[in-house]
Design a protein around this motif. Structure first.
Motif, PDB file in Angstrom:
ATOM      1  N   ASN A  52     -44.199 -89.026  32.474  1.00 18.46           N
ATOM      2  CA  ASN A  52     -45.090 -88.025  32.594  1.00 18.46           C
ATOM      3  C   ASN A  52     -44.349 -86.486  32.517  1.00 18.46           C
ATOM      4  O   ASN A  52     -44.879 -85.772  31.890  1.00 18.46           O
ATOM      5  CB  ASN A  52     -45.728 -87.984  34.123  1.00 18.46           C
ATOM      6  CG  ASN A  52     -46.812 -88.978  33.967  1.00 18.46           C
ATOM      7  OD1 ASN A  52     -47.580 -89.327  33.191  1.00 18.46           O
ATOM      8  ND2 ASN A  52     -47.408 -89.432  35.490  1.00 18.46           N
ATOM      9  N   LYS A  53     -43.149 -86.573  33.189  1.00 16.31           N
ATOM     10  CA  LYS A  53     -42.484 -85.371  32.723  1.00 16.31           C
ATOM     11  C   LYS A  53     -41.994 -85.006  31.575  1.00 16.31           C
ATOM     12  O   LYS A  53     -41.952 -84.104  30.960  1.00 16.31           O
ATOM     13  CB  LYS A  53     -41.261 -85.436  33.869  1.00 16.31           C
ATOM     14  CG  LYS A  53     -40.275 -84.345  33.931  1.00 16.31           C
ATOM     15  CD  LYS A  53     -38.887 -84.277  34.690  1.00 16.31           C
ATOM     16  CE  LYS A  53     -38.013 -83.278  34.466  1.00 16.31           C
ATOM     17  NZ  LYS A  53     -38.685 -81.915  35.122  1.00 16.31           N
ATOM     18  N   THR A  55     -43.501 -86.211  28.716  1.00 12.80           N
ATOM     19  CA  THR A  55     -44.463 -86.254  27.745  1.00 12.80           C
ATOM     20  C   THR A  55     -45.397 -85.495  28.121  1.00 12.80           C
ATOM     21  O   THR A  55     -46.712 -85.704  27.374  1.00 12.80           O
ATOM     22  CB  THR A  55     -44.726 -87.728  27.258  1.00 12.80           C
ATOM     23  OG1 THR A  55     -45.247 -88.413  28.577  1.00 12.80           O
ATOM     24  CG2 THR A  55     -43.567 -88.482  26.888  1.00 12.80           C
ATOM     25  N   ASP A  56     -45.229 -84.685  29.269  1.00 13.31           N
ATOM     26  CA  ASP A  56     -46.624 -84.024  29.675  1.00 13.31           C
ATOM     27  C   ASP A  56     -47.883 -84.856  30.060  1.00 13.31           C
ATOM     28  O   ASP A  56     -48.913 -84.908  29.576  1.00 13.31           O
ATOM     29  CB  ASP A  56     -47.286 -82.942  28.666  1.00 13.31           C
ATOM     30  CG  ASP A  56     -48.070 -81.971  29.229  1.00 13.31           C
ATOM     31  OD1 ASP A  56     -47.963 -81.801  30.368  1.00 13.31           O
ATOM     32  OD2 ASP A  56     -48.901 -81.333  28.412  1.00 13.31           O
ATOM     33  N   ASN A  57     -47.535 -85.665  31.194  1.00 17.72           N
ATOM     34  CA  ASN A  57     -48.553 -86.853  31.760  1.00 17.72           C
ATOM     35  C   ASN A  57     -48.989 -87.579  30.601  1.00 17.72           C
ATOM     36  O   ASN A  57     -50.227 -87.948  30.530  1.00 17.72           O
ATOM     37  CB  ASN A  57     -49.708 -85.812  32.143  1.00 17.72           C
ATOM     38  CG  ASN A  57     -49.354 -84.915  33.392  1.00 17.72           C
ATOM     39  OD1 ASN A  57     -48.565 -85.358  34.169  1.00 17.72           O
ATOM     40  ND2 ASN A  57     -50.021 -83.722  33.470  1.00 17.72           N
ATOM     41  N   GLY A  58     -48.024 -88.360  29.781  1.00 20.36           N
ATOM     42  CA  GLY A  58     -48.449 -89.285  28.791  1.00 20.36           C
ATOM     43  C   GLY A  58     -48.345 -90.632  29.386  1.00 20.36           C
ATOM     44  O   GLY A  58     -48.280 -91.771  28.472  1.00 20.36           O
ATOM     45  N   SER A  59     -48.341 -91.036  30.663  1.00 20.78           N
ATOM     46  CA  SER A  59     -48.218 -92.312  31.117  1.00 20.78           C
ATOM     47  C   SER A  59     -49.367 -93.129  30.731  1.00 20.78           C
ATOM     48  O   SER A  59     -48.975 -94.459  30.769  1.00 20.78           O
ATOM     49  CB  SER A  59     -48.221 -92.500  32.540  1.00 20.78           C
ATOM     50  OG  SER A  59     -49.108 -91.928  33.254  1.00 20.78           O
ATOM     51  N   THR A  61     -50.521 -93.152  27.768  1.00 21.10           N
ATOM     52  CA  THR A  61     -50.638 -93.550  26.285  1.00 21.10           C
ATOM     53  C   THR A  61     -49.996 -95.016  26.114  1.00 21.10           C
ATOM     54  O   THR A  61     -49.669 -95.442  26.726  1.00 21.10           O
ATOM     55  CB  THR A  61     -49.796 -92.439  25.566  1.00 21.10           C
ATOM     56  OG1 THR A  61     -48.413 -92.551  26.020  1.00 21.10           O
ATOM     57  CG2 THR A  61     -50.335 -90.972  25.922  1.00 21.10           C
TER      58      THR A  61
END
Length: 258
Positions: A52-53, A55-59, A61
């Motif tokens: 998340n850190k 990728t700006d909250n991309g968990s 994806t």
């Protein structure tokens, strides 16, 4: 010795004695469960926070789900392996419950396992919160197009697969010497569960994994799903495997063997 005939799983359920709670072997096993669950949750939850850190909250994806599957799979592999000779490496209240339903662990010993597992998950999340300067430990949640009943069935099926694998590779007396293969299979089936269900409800299949983040972030929405589903799935796996594939003509396995 004469055969005792076919035993149903429920006939072998053992409550044990209250003194078991204070027995040194039970205490050591509970500590082993605490440490293994701490390692597992720290790695799994930490990987999601790190992604998340970065990728700006991309968990949520595809890449995030793959990363979660790998981290949780490897983490469980290690957690089971390091506790296998002490507690059997449950690292999951649903596994403990499935073992209890099948008569492979007593109620009092199982309660101590649960305490160790829930504390391990909570401490892991507290450590993550401290190490990341107060980042949120994300609680498990449902995606927008998934109902609680969809998630409930997902958790039952995924946990059934996990606990069934534990029975086949660890508990079954006919398993032979599987060595490192058992923890690897258990880790791989969890990774597969996450790839299958991660996009829908996070694919917990483990009440302890859900409990720690929910407690530390104080986020309890739909939390019951992550208890009811895994416990039912784990219990069903214990019943099915014990009844269909394990012939019991002797006393239940001693706890030292599982």
């Amino acid at each position: 010795m004469a055969s005792r005939g076919l035993e149903l799983p429920f006939q072998r359920v053992a409550f044990g004695r209250p003194e078991e709670v204070y027995h040194v072997d039970t205490f050591k096993a509970a500590i082993a469960e605490f440490i293994s669950t701490l390692i597992f949750v720290f790695v799994g939850e930490g990987s999601g926070m790190a992604f998340n850190k970065l990728t700006d909250n991309g968990s949520n994806t595809p890449a995030g789900i793959i990363m979660a599957a790998l981290a949780h799979g490897f983490g469980l592999f290690v957690g089971v392996a390091v506790a296998a000779n002490i507690s059997g490496g449950h690292v999951n209240p649903a596994v403990t419950f499935g073992a209890f339903i099948g008569g492979n662990i007593t109620l009092f010993r199982g309660i101590m396992y649960w305490i160790g597992q829930l504390l391990g998950s909570t401490v892991a999340c507290l450590l993550l919160k401290f190490c990341t300067h107060g980042m949120t430990t994300p609680a498990f949640s449902l995606s927008t197009d998934v109902t609680v009943w969809n998630a409930f069935v997902f958790e039952i099926v995924m946990t059934f697969a996990l606990v069934y694998t534990v029975y086949a590779t660890v508990i079954d007396p006919k398993k032979g010497n599987v060595g490192i293969l058992a923890p690897l299979c258990i880790g791989l089936v969890l990774a597969a569960d996450i790839l299958a269900g991660g996009a829908f409800d996070g694919a917990s299949a483990n009440p302890a994994v859900s409990f720690g983040p929910a407690l530390v972030s104080w986020s309890w929405k739909n939390h019951w799903v992550y208890w009811a589903g895994p416990l039912i799935g784990g219990g069903l796996a214990g019943i099915v495997y014990e009844f269909l594939f394990i012939s019991r003509t002797h006393e239940p396995l001693p706890s030292s063997e599982y």
